[in-house]
Design a protein around this motif. Structure first.
Motif, mmCIF file in Angstrom:
data_model
loop_
_atom_site.group_PDB
_atom_site.id
_atom_site.type_symbol
_atom_site.label_atom_id
_atom_site.label_comp_id
_atom_site.label_asym_id
_atom_site.label_seq_id
_atom_site.Cartn_x
_atom_site.Cartn_y
_atom_site.Cartn_z
ATOM 1 N N ILE A 175 6.287 -74.758 7.048
ATOM 2 C CA ILE A 175 6.850 -73.576 6.406
ATOM 3 C C ILE A 175 6.892 -72.411 7.392
ATOM 4 N N ILE A 176 8.065 -71.851 7.567
ATOM 5 C CA ILE A 176 8.237 -70.633 8.366
ATOM 6 C C ILE A 176 8.236 -69.484 7.373
ATOM 7 N N ASP A 177 7.138 -68.767 7.321
ATOM 8 C CA ASP A 177 6.936 -67.775 6.270
ATOM 9 C C ASP A 177 8.071 -66.747 6.239
ATOM 10 N N GLY A 178 8.668 -66.594 5.039
ATOM 11 C CA GLY A 178 9.759 -65.653 4.870
ATOM 12 C C GLY A 178 11.114 -66.189 5.276
ATOM 13 N N LYS A 179 11.180 -67.446 5.783
ATOM 14 C CA LYS A 179 12.447 -68.047 6.195
ATOM 15 C C LYS A 179 12.816 -69.235 5.301
ATOM 16 N N ASN A 180 11.908 -70.220 5.213
ATOM 17 C CA ASN A 180 12.168 -71.361 4.338
ATOM 18 C C ASN A 180 11.131 -71.472 3.226
ATOM 19 N N GLY A 181 10.286 -70.471 3.125
ATOM 20 C CA GLY A 181 9.274 -70.485 2.083
ATOM 21 C C GLY A 181 8.223 -69.430 2.307
ATOM 22 N N PHE A 182 7.067 -69.633 1.677
ATOM 23 C CA PHE A 182 6.010 -68.632 1.690
ATOM 24 C C PHE A 182 4.663 -69.316 1.827
ATOM 25 N N LEU A 183 3.827 -68.783 2.713
ATOM 26 C CA LEU A 183 2.498 -69.342 2.940
ATOM 27 C C LEU A 183 1.451 -68.552 2.175
ATOM 28 N N VAL A 184 0.559 -69.288 1.534
ATOM 29 C CA VAL A 184 -0.576 -68.694 0.828
ATOM 30 C C VAL A 184 -1.810 -68.943 1.701
ATOM 31 N N PRO A 185 -2.643 -67.934 1.954
ATOM 32 C CA PRO A 185 -3.728 -68.101 2.937
ATOM 33 C C PRO A 185 -4.778 -69.134 2.574
ATOM 34 N N THR A 186 -5.091 -69.292 1.296
ATOM 35 C CA THR A 186 -6.082 -70.278 0.860
ATOM 36 C C THR A 186 -5.603 -70.913 -0.443
ATOM 37 N N CYS A 187 -6.220 -72.029 -0.791
ATOM 38 C CA CYS A 187 -5.859 -72.704 -2.034
ATOM 39 C C CYS A 187 -6.823 -72.265 -3.133
ATOM 40 N N SER A 188 -6.496 -71.159 -3.779
ATOM 41 C CA SER A 188 -7.288 -70.641 -4.894
ATOM 42 C C SER A 188 -6.327 -70.023 -5.893
ATOM 43 N N ALA A 189 -6.790 -69.839 -7.125
ATOM 44 C CA ALA A 189 -5.925 -69.270 -8.154
ATOM 45 C C ALA A 189 -5.485 -67.860 -7.771
ATOM 46 N N ASP A 190 -6.396 -67.062 -7.233
ATOM 47 C CA ASP A 190 -6.044 -65.688 -6.833
ATOM 48 C C ASP A 190 -4.996 -65.687 -5.728
ATOM 49 N N ALA A 191 -5.194 -66.542 -4.724
ATOM 50 C CA ALA A 191 -4.250 -66.581 -3.608
ATOM 51 C C ALA A 191 -2.874 -67.061 -4.069
#
Length: 297
Positions: A231-247
């Motif tokens: 994933i290229i953040d902001g180009k083909n999608g969005f990255l979440v920093p951690t796998c949690s409900a808040d993130a």
């Protein structure tokens, strides 16, 4: 084995791979053993009943392989850390989308600007996929996007638990567990965003197909997957920093404000180039040819 006389023996199922490596001395020396590791090795044995035993098997048996194929550079580094396999005997080959699938996925993307925002996910309803985290954060997301709809395609052991969680949170009108369907690609292509909430992942074919549809992907960028290689953040999608409900909640709120601004045509073209079946086939062909050229050590 003597009748077949293979030059290369490849396994991609962990249990089978370990058995083959355990019996390595029974195979002729000229037979090359290749192992394909589909997920992070540390994740593989951490979920087993006796993780220390499985780690011991990995550490002591994987060194017997002539070559190991992994699905990402991060997985390569993890394999080196866990097993001590020499870096020169590990090759990264990304998954690919077949030509037939690409042909199907090349249809024009619909214009959804006037429609309610639609989210979709495709995967097994298992702990690994993190759907419980996605459901948990959803009440806060629909406060800002009340017409938001999420459809999850797939079956699994967690289906009843997830359905109860959806009902308990009053999300019956917002989230649908649609079960297994033969071809969910129409729904994926119609969606504004493909959500991957996995706690860990090798390389998801469902995610690659979503990108081939031109549908942007939201994915957790944690140590147990290789999201930042895909994933290229902001180009083909969005990255979440951690796998949690808040993130995931914060990632969704950001993505929902931006996903319709992304160039879906570029997403489709970029994915077809990076993950083409021709490139995939060429990588395996070259790897096997090199292995067959080597003299037994």
């Amino acid at each position: 084995m003597n009748k077949i006389r293979p030059r290369v023996l490849m396994s991609t199922i962990v249990d089978v791979s370990l058995i083959i490596l355990g019996l390595r001395k029974l195979f002729p020396r000229e037979v090359k053993i290749m192992i394909r590791e589909a997920v992070m090795p540390s994740t593989n044995f951490s979920e087993k009943r006796f993780p220390f035993f499985w780690e011991y098997l990995y550490r002591n048996l994987y060194r017997r392989a002539d070559h190991v194929v992994v699905l990402s550079n991060r997985a390569k580094q993890r394999l080196i850390e866990v097993t001590g396999v020499d870096e020169g005997r590990i090759t990264v080959i990304y998954n690919a989308v077949s030509d037939e699938r690409i042909g199907y996925l090349s249809r024009p993307t619909p214009n959804r600007k006037g429609d309610p925002i639609s989210l979709v996910s495709v995967g097994r309803l298992e702990y690994q996929k993190g759907y419980d985290l996605l459901v948990e954060c959803f009440p806060y997301v629909i406060e800002k996007y009340p017409n938001l709809r999420l459809t999850i395609y797939g079956e699994g052991r967690e289906k009843r638990t997830l359905q109860r969680q959806i009902e308990r949170l009053g999300l019956g009108d917002a989230i649908a567990l649609a079960g297994y369907v033969d071809n969910p690609l129409d729904a994926v292509q119609q969606a504004d965003l493909f959500v991957m909430s996995s706690r860990y992942e090798g390389m998801s074919n469902a995610m690659l197909e979503a990108l081939c549809c031109g549908t942007p992907v939201l994915m957790a960028n944690n140590p147990e997957n290789s999201a930042d290689e895909l994933i290229i953040d902001g180009k083909n999608g969005f990255l979440v920093p951690t796998c949690s409900a808040d993130a995931i909640e914060h990632g969704l709120l950001r993505a929902l404000g931006e996903c319709r601004k992304l160039d879906r045509g570029w997403i489709r073209r970029d994915t077809r180039h990076r993950f083409s079946f021709e490139r995939y086939l060429q990588s395996y062909t070259e790897l096997i040819e090199r292995a067959c050229e080597r003299e037994p050590g």
